[in-house]
Write an enzyme that holds these catalytic residues in place. Structure first.
Site, mmCIF file in Angstrom:
data_model
loop_
_atom_site.group_PDB
_atom_site.id
_atom_site.type_symbol
_atom_site.label_atom_id
_atom_site.label_comp_id
_atom_site.label_asym_id
_atom_site.label_seq_id
_atom_site.Cartn_x
_atom_site.Cartn_y
_atom_site.Cartn_z
ATOM 1 N N PRO A 9 1.302 -0.903 -0.020
ATOM 2 C CG PRO A 9 -0.310 -1.030 2.419
ATOM 3 C CD PRO A 9 0.351 -2.151 1.661
ATOM 4 C CG ASN A 10 -0.202 4.445 1.416
ATOM 5 O OD1 ASN A 10 -1.617 4.489 0.995
ATOM 6 N ND2 ASN A 10 0.248 3.862 2.802
ATOM 7 N NE ARG A 17 4.157 6.186 1.685
ATOM 8 C CZ ARG A 17 4.680 5.388 2.116
ATOM 9 N NH1 ARG A 17 4.394 4.605 1.333
ATOM 10 N NH2 ARG A 17 4.033 4.703 3.204
ATOM 11 C CE1 TYR A 22 8.839 4.561 2.995
ATOM 12 C CE2 TYR A 22 7.641 6.628 2.956
ATOM 13 C CZ TYR A 22 7.909 5.436 3.816
ATOM 14 O OH TYR A 22 7.080 4.734 4.776
ATOM 15 C CG ASN A 75 8.338 -1.897 0.364
ATOM 16 O OD1 ASN A 75 7.720 -2.611 1.482
ATOM 17 N ND2 ASN A 75 8.559 -0.724 -0.284
ATOM 18 C CB ALA A 78 1.550 0.359 6.242
ATOM 19 C CG HIS A 81 5.650 -2.181 10.300
ATOM 20 N ND1 HIS A 81 6.932 -2.760 10.053
ATOM 21 C CD2 HIS A 81 4.958 -1.164 9.202
ATOM 22 C CE1 HIS A 81 7.145 -1.754 9.516
ATOM 23 N NE2 HIS A 81 6.532 -1.233 8.806
ATOM 24 C CG ASP A 88 -0.651 -17.450 8.891
ATOM 25 O OD1 ASP A 88 0.785 -17.473 9.329
ATOM 26 O OD2 ASP A 88 -2.034 -17.379 9.412
ATOM 27 C CD GLU A 99 10.484 -7.909 5.917
ATOM 28 O OE1 GLU A 99 10.886 -8.843 5.769
ATOM 29 O OE2 GLU A 99 9.888 -6.994 6.676
ATOM 30 C CG HIS A 101 11.032 -1.868 4.216
ATOM 31 N ND1 HIS A 101 9.628 -2.229 4.214
ATOM 32 C CD2 HIS A 101 11.852 -3.937 4.905
ATOM 33 C CE1 HIS A 101 8.959 -2.956 5.233
ATOM 34 N NE2 HIS A 101 10.564 -4.269 5.681
ATOM 35 C CG LEU A 102 11.593 1.476 -1.141
ATOM 36 C CD1 LEU A 102 10.165 2.415 -1.386
ATOM 37 C CD2 LEU A 102 12.162 2.810 -2.910
ATOM 38 C CB SER A 103 12.736 3.666 4.777
ATOM 39 O OG SER A 103 12.037 3.379 5.822
ATOM 40 N NE ARG A 108 10.566 5.577 8.649
ATOM 41 C CZ ARG A 108 9.980 5.429 7.946
ATOM 42 N NH1 ARG A 108 9.624 4.537 6.919
ATOM 43 N NH2 ARG A 108 8.550 6.815 7.516
ATOM 44 N NE ARG A 112 7.151 4.068 9.341
ATOM 45 C CZ ARG A 112 5.857 4.509 9.345
ATOM 46 N NH1 ARG A 112 5.721 3.541 8.283
ATOM 47 N NH2 ARG A 112 5.637 5.378 9.602
HETATM 48 C C1 DQA Z 1 8.393 0.901 3.387
HETATM 49 C C2 DQA Z 1 8.242 0.864 5.520
HETATM 50 C C3 DQA Z 1 7.056 0.653 6.131
HETATM 51 O O1 DQA Z 1 7.376 1.065 7.098
HETATM 52 C C4 DQA Z 1 6.078 1.572 5.667
HETATM 53 O O2 DQA Z 1 4.933 1.738 6.264
HETATM 54 C C5 DQA Z 1 6.237 1.953 4.183
HETATM 55 C C6 DQA Z 1 7.233 1.541 2.669
HETATM 56 C C7 DQA Z 1 9.616 0.737 2.871
HETATM 57 O O3 DQA Z 1 9.719 0.346 2.223
HETATM 58 O O4 DQA Z 1 10.638 1.796 3.406
HETATM 59 O O5 DQA Z 1 4.968 1.505 3.757
HETATM 60 O O6 DQA Z 1 7.495 -0.208 3.607
#
Ligand code: DQA
Length: 155
Positions: A9-10, A17, A22, A75, A78, A81, A88, A99, A101-103, A108, A112
């Site tokens: 998501p997002n 964003r 990011y 990725n 959110a 978490h 599952d 897995e 993550h950009l950040s 953080r 997270r």
């Molecule tokens: C994220 C880190 C997550 O905590 C956050 O909710 C995201 C992006 C990242 O790519 O850094 O939406 O997965």
């Protein structure tokens, strides 16, 4: 080798964003970079790249690719978490998962720092911006390469 790439998501709003967290690259930029990496790889890699803002849809997509995919890059954004369902689904298909993550989620907010997905992943790549995806793809090829026989050239 068939690799499913899932954006949660997002992430469709990357570029707009919170660029200070990011980065400025859009999701399309990231997907193009992945395609270019594949084109220059000596391995015969097919990517399928999908994005969803919906937990249930991500669960369905993972299950639908049980017979197609050799590995999954995700990725979960959110849902990292919060989602036992996505964890599952990943355990159910039993494929290698990386897995992404950009950040750097560990630098953080505390909420997270916990990931439901990490426990079923082969590894986690976090904190390198858009380049996290390329590192993850390279790692997945490293995992799958020796298992599969359809690579174009042995390096
Ligand atoms: C994220 C880190 C997550 O905590 C956050 O909710 C995201 C992006 C990242 O790519 O850094 O939406 O997965």
């Amino acid at each position: 080798m068939n690799i499913l790439v899932l954006h949660g998501p997002n992430l469709h709003l990357l570029g707009k964003r919170q660029p200070e967290i990011y980065g400025h690259q859009t999701l399309n930029d990231i997907n193009t970079a992945l395609d270019q990496f594949v084109a220059s790889s000596s391995f015969d890699v097919t990517l399928k790249i999908l994005q969803s803002n919906h937990e249930g849809e991500l669960v369905s997509i993972i299950g639908e690719h049980i017979d197609w995919a050799d590995g999954i890059l995700i990725n979960p954004a959110a849902y990292t978490h919060t989602s036992v369902a996505i964890r599952d689904a990943l355990s159910t298909v039993g494929l290698p998962v990386i897995e992404i993550h950009l950040s750097n989620i560990y630098a953080r907010e505390e909420f997270r720092h916990h990931s439901y997905v990490s426990g079923v992943a082969a590894g986690v790549i976090s904190g390198f911006g858009a380049y996290s995806y390329i590192l993850a793809l390279e790692a997945m090829i490293h995992i799958l390469g020796p298992k599969l026989t359809n690579h174009k050239d042995i390096v």
